[in-house]
Design a protein around this motif. Structure first.
Motif, PDB file in Angstrom:
ATOM      1  N   VAL A 136       0.856  -1.181   0.000  1.00  0.00           N
ATOM      2  CA  VAL A 136       0.000   0.000   0.000  1.00  0.00           C
ATOM      3  C   VAL A 136       0.891   1.229   0.000  1.00  0.00           C
ATOM      4  O   VAL A 136       1.745   1.396   0.873  1.00  0.00           O
ATOM      5  CB  VAL A 136      -0.926   0.009   1.232  1.00  0.00           C
ATOM      6  CG1 VAL A 136      -1.772   1.270   1.248  1.00  0.00           C
ATOM      7  CG2 VAL A 136      -1.811  -1.230   1.253  1.00  0.00           C
ATOM      8  N   ASP A 137       0.674   2.070  -0.981  1.00  0.00           N
ATOM      9  CA  ASP A 137       1.469   3.285  -1.156  1.00  0.00           C
ATOM     10  C   ASP A 137       0.484   4.446  -1.268  1.00  0.00           C
ATOM     11  O   ASP A 137      -0.303   4.515  -2.212  1.00  0.00           O
ATOM     12  CB  ASP A 137       2.300   3.133  -2.426  1.00  0.00           C
ATOM     13  CG  ASP A 137       3.340   4.216  -2.592  1.00  0.00           C
ATOM     14  OD1 ASP A 137       3.442   5.077  -1.694  1.00  0.00           O
ATOM     15  OD2 ASP A 137       4.044   4.209  -3.611  1.00  0.00           O
ATOM     16  N   ILE A 138       0.511   5.357  -0.276  1.00  0.00           N
ATOM     17  CA  ILE A 138      -0.472   6.447  -0.220  1.00  0.00           C
ATOM     18  C   ILE A 138       0.260   7.782  -0.196  1.00  0.00           C
ATOM     19  O   ILE A 138       1.213   7.975   0.566  1.00  0.00           O
ATOM     20  CB  ILE A 138      -1.366   6.326   1.029  1.00  0.00           C
ATOM     21  CG1 ILE A 138      -2.055   4.949   1.074  1.00  0.00           C
ATOM     22  CG2 ILE A 138      -2.399   7.438   1.073  1.00  0.00           C
ATOM     23  CD1 ILE A 138      -2.850   4.712   2.338  1.00  0.00           C
ATOM     24  N   THR A 139      -0.205   8.704  -1.029  1.00  0.00           N
ATOM     25  CA  THR A 139       0.336  10.059  -1.057  1.00  0.00           C
ATOM     26  C   THR A 139      -0.804  11.070  -1.076  1.00  0.00           C
ATOM     27  O   THR A 139      -1.966  10.711  -1.287  1.00  0.00           O
ATOM     28  CB  THR A 139       1.216  10.287  -2.306  1.00  0.00           C
ATOM     29  OG1 THR A 139       0.409  10.114  -3.475  1.00  0.00           O
ATOM     30  CG2 THR A 139       2.381   9.312  -2.346  1.00  0.00           C
ATOM     31  N   VAL A 140      -0.439  12.319  -0.860  1.00  0.00           N
ATOM     32  CA  VAL A 140      -1.380  13.428  -1.003  1.00  0.00           C
ATOM     33  C   VAL A 140      -0.920  14.288  -2.176  1.00  0.00           C
ATOM     34  O   VAL A 140       0.255  14.670  -2.265  1.00  0.00           O
ATOM     35  CB  VAL A 140      -1.448  14.277   0.282  1.00  0.00           C
ATOM     36  CG1 VAL A 140      -2.296  15.526   0.050  1.00  0.00           C
ATOM     37  CG2 VAL A 140      -2.005  13.467   1.439  1.00  0.00           C
ATOM     38  N   ASP A 141      -1.859  14.584  -3.067  1.00  0.00           N
ATOM     39  CA  ASP A 141      -1.604  15.456  -4.220  1.00  0.00           C
ATOM     40  C   ASP A 141      -1.767  16.909  -3.775  1.00  0.00           C
ATOM     41  O   ASP A 141      -2.856  17.341  -3.413  1.00  0.00           O
ATOM     42  CB  ASP A 141      -2.603  15.105  -5.326  1.00  0.00           C
ATOM     43  CG  ASP A 141      -2.409  15.934  -6.583  1.00  0.00           C
ATOM     44  OD1 ASP A 141      -1.649  16.923  -6.542  1.00  0.00           O
ATOM     45  OD2 ASP A 141      -3.038  15.598  -7.603  1.00  0.00           O
ATOM     46  N   HIS A 142      -0.663  17.673  -3.807  1.00  0.00           N
ATOM     47  CA  HIS A 142      -0.719  19.077  -3.358  1.00  0.00           C
ATOM     48  C   HIS A 142      -1.785  19.867  -4.108  1.00  0.00           C
ATOM     49  O   HIS A 142      -2.476  20.707  -3.522  1.00  0.00           O
ATOM     50  CB  HIS A 142       0.630  19.779  -3.596  1.00  0.00           C
ATOM     51  CG  HIS A 142       1.797  19.094  -2.993  1.00  0.00           C
ATOM     52  ND1 HIS A 142       3.103  19.473  -3.257  1.00  0.00           N
ATOM     53  CD2 HIS A 142       1.889  18.053  -2.135  1.00  0.00           C
ATOM     54  CE1 HIS A 142       3.929  18.707  -2.592  1.00  0.00           C
ATOM     55  NE2 HIS A 142       3.223  17.830  -1.908  1.00  0.00           N
ATOM     56  N   THR A 143      -1.895  19.606  -5.388  1.00  0.00           N
ATOM     57  CA  THR A 143      -2.786  20.421  -6.216  1.00  0.00           C
ATOM     58  C   THR A 143      -4.257  20.141  -5.948  1.00  0.00           C
ATOM     59  O   THR A 143      -5.113  20.898  -6.396  1.00  0.00           O
ATOM     60  CB  THR A 143      -2.494  20.177  -7.711  1.00  0.00           C
ATOM     61  OG1 THR A 143      -2.812  18.812  -8.042  1.00  0.00           O
ATOM     62  CG2 THR A 143      -1.031  20.439  -8.026  1.00  0.00           C
TER      63      THR A 143
END
Length: 275
Positions: A136-143
């Motif tokens: 599981v790889d989770i990120t937040v998109d700044h835009t």
């Protein structure tokens, strides 16, 4: 042609006569089992020259993929394997002083090592039966971070009529606010999501972050050990997170053999028999 005096080892598994039938590995090599009398353990191997594989980055990636496919096929058949890393070789015993001929064969060295470790290996195979690895790889998109998610007031109005320099300054300020907001959101989501995943997974390992786009902030990158019956439950948790947090980006991979949850002692000891 180089004589095949070594064994390239793919995995340890529960002895099952048909486990390797029709399975090919690196460069199409047919795989076979080395069975160990008096134990319930076997090794998945192909006959090889006593030298590690070396090649370009592209070749190595292809070889790793071919090795993984072979291990996955056998894992699906048997339900439990202990995969080895890339380039684990067991060579025949080299000649020693006063003994010009080679000593023990590669197969004998491998079977003797497995015999010594059979109880531990069989126990770990039993523990991992019916389990798989999910990543599981989770990120937040700044835009995509909204002002509500950021916990901030909306930014000031449009920069119409401002000088180019002022517009650039305001754009940098917006980028800075978005990055900071993504970082705060990522911290909140990390604790929440890790807690929910740990309630499902039998084991959890942090992994180094994968390649990131410039507009992404890490939340978590983890390997989970779960029962096959819990794969959908993990998917439901991630789908709920994505529905509630539109700025979140999720990569959900697997199921795979439990590569991240193998006792490295077994891999290290096997590798110690290499030339």
């Amino acid at each position: 042609m180089t004589e095949h005096t070594a064994l390239y080892v793919y995995a340890l598994l529960r002895d099952r006569p048909d486990a390797a039938d029709g399975v090919t590995g690196i460069d199409g090599h047919p795989l076979r089992l080395v069975r160990v009398p008096g134990t319930s353990v076997a090794a998945l191997v192909h006959d090889a020259p006593p030298a590690p594989l070396q090649g370009s980055d592209e070749q190595v990636r292809r070889w790793v993929e071919e090795q993984s496919r072979a291990v996955n096929t056998v894992w699906e058949r048997t339900g439990s394997v202990l995969p080895m890393t890339f380039n684990v070789l067991v060579a025949e015993e080299p000649p020693a002083e006063g003994r010009p001929a080679a000593g023990r064969s590669a197969e004998r060295r491998l079977t003797e090592w497995i015999t010594e470790q059979a109880a531990d290996i069989a126990g770990r195979l039993e523990e991992l039966a019916g389990r798989c690895e999910l990543r599981v790889d989770i990120t937040v998109d700044h835009t995509a971070v909204t002002t509500d998610e950021a916990g901030e007031d909306a930014p000031e109005g449009r920069p119409d009529g401002l000088s180019p320099g002022m517009r650039r300054l305001m754009a940098k300020q917006r980028e800075h606010r978005a990055r900071n907001a993504a970082g705060r959101l990522a911290d909140t989501l990390h604790a929440e999501t890790r807690h929910r995943l740990l309630s499902i997974a039998e084991d959890y390992r942090n992994r180094g972050p994968t390649h990131r786009a410039a507009d992404e902030t890490d939340v978590l990158c983890a390997a989970l050990l779960v029962g096959r019956e819990d794969i959908d439950t993990v998917g439901t948790v991630l789908a709920d997170l994505r529905a509630r947090r539109p700025a979140v980006r999720i990569r959900f991979l697997g199921p795979w053999p439990p590569y991240s949850f193998i006792d490295t002692r077994h891999r290290t000891q096997a590798a110690e028999t290499a030339p």
